[in-house]
Motif scaffolding. Structure first.
Motif, mmCIF file in Angstrom:
data_model
loop_
_atom_site.group_PDB
_atom_site.id
_atom_site.type_symbol
_atom_site.label_atom_id
_atom_site.label_comp_id
_atom_site.label_asym_id
_atom_site.label_seq_id
_atom_site.Cartn_x
_atom_site.Cartn_y
_atom_site.Cartn_z
ATOM 1 N N SER A 133 0.169 7.037 -8.252
ATOM 2 C CA SER A 133 -0.509 5.751 -8.416
ATOM 3 C C SER A 133 0.146 4.718 -7.515
ATOM 4 N N VAL A 134 -0.600 3.669 -7.202
ATOM 5 C CA VAL A 134 -0.107 2.603 -6.323
ATOM 6 C C VAL A 134 0.526 1.513 -7.174
ATOM 7 N N PRO A 148 -3.392 -4.078 -1.458
ATOM 8 C CA PRO A 148 -3.054 -2.881 -2.247
ATOM 9 C C PRO A 148 -4.249 -2.182 -2.871
ATOM 10 N N GLN A 149 -5.314 -2.937 -3.135
ATOM 11 C CA GLN A 149 -6.489 -2.327 -3.756
ATOM 12 C C GLN A 149 -7.122 -1.263 -2.861
ATOM 13 N N SER A 150 -6.872 -1.367 -1.558
ATOM 14 C CA SER A 150 -7.468 -0.406 -0.616
ATOM 15 C C SER A 150 -6.601 0.831 -0.417
ATOM 16 N N CYS A 151 -5.404 0.850 -0.996
ATOM 17 C CA CYS A 151 -4.483 1.981 -0.819
ATOM 18 C C CYS A 151 -4.820 3.121 -1.777
ATOM 19 N N ASN A 152 -4.679 4.320 -1.283
ATOM 20 C CA ASN A 152 -4.781 5.518 -2.120
ATOM 21 C C ASN A 152 -3.375 6.035 -2.424
ATOM 22 N N SER A 155 -0.483 11.454 -3.344
ATOM 23 C CA SER A 155 -0.766 12.797 -3.853
ATOM 24 C C SER A 155 -2.190 13.226 -3.508
ATOM 25 N N GLN A 156 -3.123 12.282 -3.514
ATOM 26 C CA GLN A 156 -4.510 12.617 -3.177
ATOM 27 C C GLN A 156 -4.626 13.122 -1.747
#
Length: 204
Positions: A133-134, A148-152, A155-156
């Motif tokens: 998780s971010v 930050p909302q655009s970060c994945n 692990s994905q």
């Protein structure tokens, strides 16, 4: 001359060790190149790759000297070392090919938590933050962390490549493990051949 003779076996063993020398120099060169250009900042990763390259270079040097001079002691130690390396490499390669998705994820998480420098390298290279998780209140070297909302989570992204990378590493490992067992067989055969340059009655 029949290819099973002394000269042909010597040439085959020498050629195999020349290949090992080239592979070892390639490993050392790639590690140094990656560090020099800042692609890998983790000293432990670079040191590990260079260490493997230097070890392979020393083993190849022992095998090459033993093959060229038909030295029984060098050939014996070369054969034993190569067999041990074969067992280890074959086992690791099979493990890489046998890992399922859950095991891959656990292995990735262990590696993620082990080294902060490696973690930062992954975040910067793959443009991701955090493992599962971010953490928007933390810090992250990725470009996407400006929003930050655009970060994945990493692990994905890592899971998309983990299977392919493990299959590639396992396949390469299996290939070289069979060249090592070939080297063991050639060395054993070569040690028990008579050197035509010596006394025909002497068995070396």
């Amino acid at each position: 001359m029949v290819c099973g003779g002394f000269i042909c076996t010597k040439n085959a063993l020498s050629a195999l060790n020349v290949v090992y020398v080239m592979v070892s120099l390639l490993l050392i060169g790639v590690a140094a190149w990656g560090k020099w250009f800042g692609l890998v900042s983790s000293i432990s990763v670079v040191a590990a790759v260079i260490g493997v390259g230097v070890f392979l270079l020393l083993v190849a040097f022992v095998g090459l000297c033993g093959a060229l001079k038909h030295q029984q002691v060098l050939l014996f130690f070369y054969m034993m070392i190569l067999f041990v390396v074969f067992v280890l490499q074959f086992s690791i390669s099979c493990a890489c090919l046998a890992l399922n998705t859950d095991q891959q994820n656990q292995l990735l998480e262990v590696g993620w938590n082990k080294s902060e420098v490696t973690r930062e390298d992954v975040e910067k290279t793959l443009d991701c933050c955090g493992f599962s998780s971010v953490n928007q209140t933390g810090s992250c070297p990725a470009r996407c962390f400006a929003t930050p909302q655009s970060c994945n989570s990493c692990s994905q992204i890592l899971q998309q490549y983990a299977g392919d990378v493990l299959r590639f590493v396992g396949g390469i490992g299996l290939f070289f493990s069979f060249t090592e067992i070939l080297g063991v067989w050639l060395t054993h055969k070569y040690r028990n051949l008579k050197d035509p340059r010596s006394n025909p009655g002497a068995f070396l």
